[in-house]
Design an enzyme around this catalytic site. Sequence first.
Site, PDB file in Angstrom:
ATOM      1  N   HIS A  74       0.913  -1.215   0.075  1.00 25.87           N
ATOM      2  CA  HIS A  74      -0.516  -0.240   0.209  1.00 25.87           C
ATOM      3  C   HIS A  74       0.730   1.526   0.152  1.00 25.87           C
ATOM      4  CE1 HIS A  74      -3.432  -2.523   1.252  1.00 25.87           C
ATOM      5  NE2 HIS A  74      -2.808  -2.983   2.262  1.00 25.87           N
ATOM      6  N   LYS A  77      16.306  22.439  -8.929  1.00 29.38           N
ATOM      7  CA  LYS A  77      15.325  20.841  -9.536  1.00 29.38           C
ATOM      8  C   LYS A  77      16.148  20.122 -10.363  1.00 29.38           C
ATOM      9  CE  LYS A  77      10.882  20.543  -9.732  1.00 29.38           C
ATOM     10  NZ  LYS A  77       9.306  20.221 -10.453  1.00 29.38           N
ATOM     11  N   GLU A 123       9.175   9.486 -16.673  1.00 24.48           N
ATOM     12  CA  GLU A 123       8.068   9.960 -17.094  1.00 24.48           C
ATOM     13  C   GLU A 123       7.881   9.656 -18.470  1.00 24.48           C
ATOM     14  OE1 GLU A 123       7.190  13.257 -14.361  1.00 24.48           O
ATOM     15  OE2 GLU A 123       8.787  13.573 -15.390  1.00 24.48           O
ATOM     16  N   SER A 142      14.702  21.831 -14.249  1.00 23.53           N
ATOM     17  CA  SER A 142      14.440  23.017 -14.734  1.00 23.53           C
ATOM     18  C   SER A 142      14.026  24.533 -15.432  1.00 23.53           C
ATOM     19  CB  SER A 142      13.138  23.508 -13.171  1.00 23.53           C
ATOM     20  OG  SER A 142      11.949  24.548 -13.278  1.00 23.53           O
TER      21      SER A 142
END
Length: 467
Positions: A166, A293, A300, A287
């Site tokens: 979970h 970042k 992705e 970024s």
Amino acid sequence: MADGNSETKSSNQMWGGRFASGPDAIMEEINASIGFDKKLYAQDIRGSIAHATMLSHQGIISAEDKDKIVHGLNTILSEIESGQFEFSRRLEDIHMNIEARLATLIGPAAGRLHTARSRNDQVALDFRLWVKEELQRTEKALTGLIAAFLDRAEEHAETVMPGFTHLQTAQPVTFGHHCMAYVEMFGRDRSRVRHAIEHMDESPIGAAALAGTGFPIDRHMTASALGFAGPTRNSIDTVSDRDFALEFLSIAAIAATHLSRLAEEIVIWSTPQFGFIRLSDAFSTGSSIMPQKKNPDAAELVRAKTGRINGSLIALLTVMKGLPLAYSKDMQEDKEQVFDAAESLELAVAAMTGMVRDMTIRADRMKAAAGSGYSTATDLADWLVREAGLPFRDAHHVTGRAVALAEQKACDLADLTLEDLQSIHPQITAKVFDVLTVEASVASRTSFGGTAPNEVRKQIAWWRARN
Ligand code: ARG
């Protein structure tokens, strides 16, 4: 490359009279497949050479015509490979583009090539050859990905990390063990690939339009010339069947689903909050506005490719589901789905292999997280069963109280004092602290397939012998 607009309509209507005035622009647009099936040129030429050779061996065409055909086809192959070939949309597809060029090159002998075959078995052959080769490429790519995981697993057979259910901390495991879970998944994908290659290893050529042919062809000869185990056994099924494409797509969809789960873990692990891994600059981007970042773009995009691949599977299943036997033109819509899925899968596997090899494992962060969240609670319960003779359900209850106490004192289970633990159950002794550390927990799970480092090493050895 010219699309053949300059050619006269009548000279390109290979089927003659019925469309003598030429298909209008819309018909040409919807009918043509050359835009994508030109990818099958090498398979088409190989199939035609095998067919012509067999026709001549069987005395159906002369050896002289066969030689002209083979020579012409080889010329076309080099024209296409050197970028000189002019594909024409008026000529609809790769089969007719090549045949028309052959006629220009060698004259009337070209017309004999299509004896005892139809475009229906021809396209079934070309596409099957292509899919078979793609599956062989996929097998190799998966082997590379498995090898990357085996190396990381070996390196990190002892690195502890939290195991999750979970997405909540469950029990400590090793990073090596987690890597080996992916080896199992991609190993299953690869065995599906191997089975599919076996399934489709039959040659369609010679089924003709659907009913076979009266010419004395030898389908066993063409099958073995083209590297198949034998010919297909039912000519109607042969030209109706796209199972090989569906199998490729379903294998691709399952493999992509595995890649997507891995991608998701990489995304999660590389957040500052988890911090389990650091991706190399090669597979991440900065970024444009937030200098701190580092985004896991490649992961992705792998996750997103799964959507395309699953879509292709559903698209082709839907194309095929209501078709009466045998061939219908609907089946021309099979190729783009397969080509797109194949390209996406190849890229996704390559990107993943790179990421797995490149990523930095932050063992300190993994270990810190492994110890939090009372991850050794099951070890305490097991200890109570083993050492104090409690039934597991009672041990579970006692452990629950120990966790509650630790929570109250805002400490880990291993930081409770012996007095604390004995206040919960008097039979607990100092020996319990041996199982409350994450290393001890992991080392104790020696069941077959369990997370103990030695067990994981056995599984690595098993896979190394098979990879
Ligand atoms: N371009 C067609 C395809 O991809 C080739 C087969 C055409 N056969 C036919 N009977 N029209 O399916």
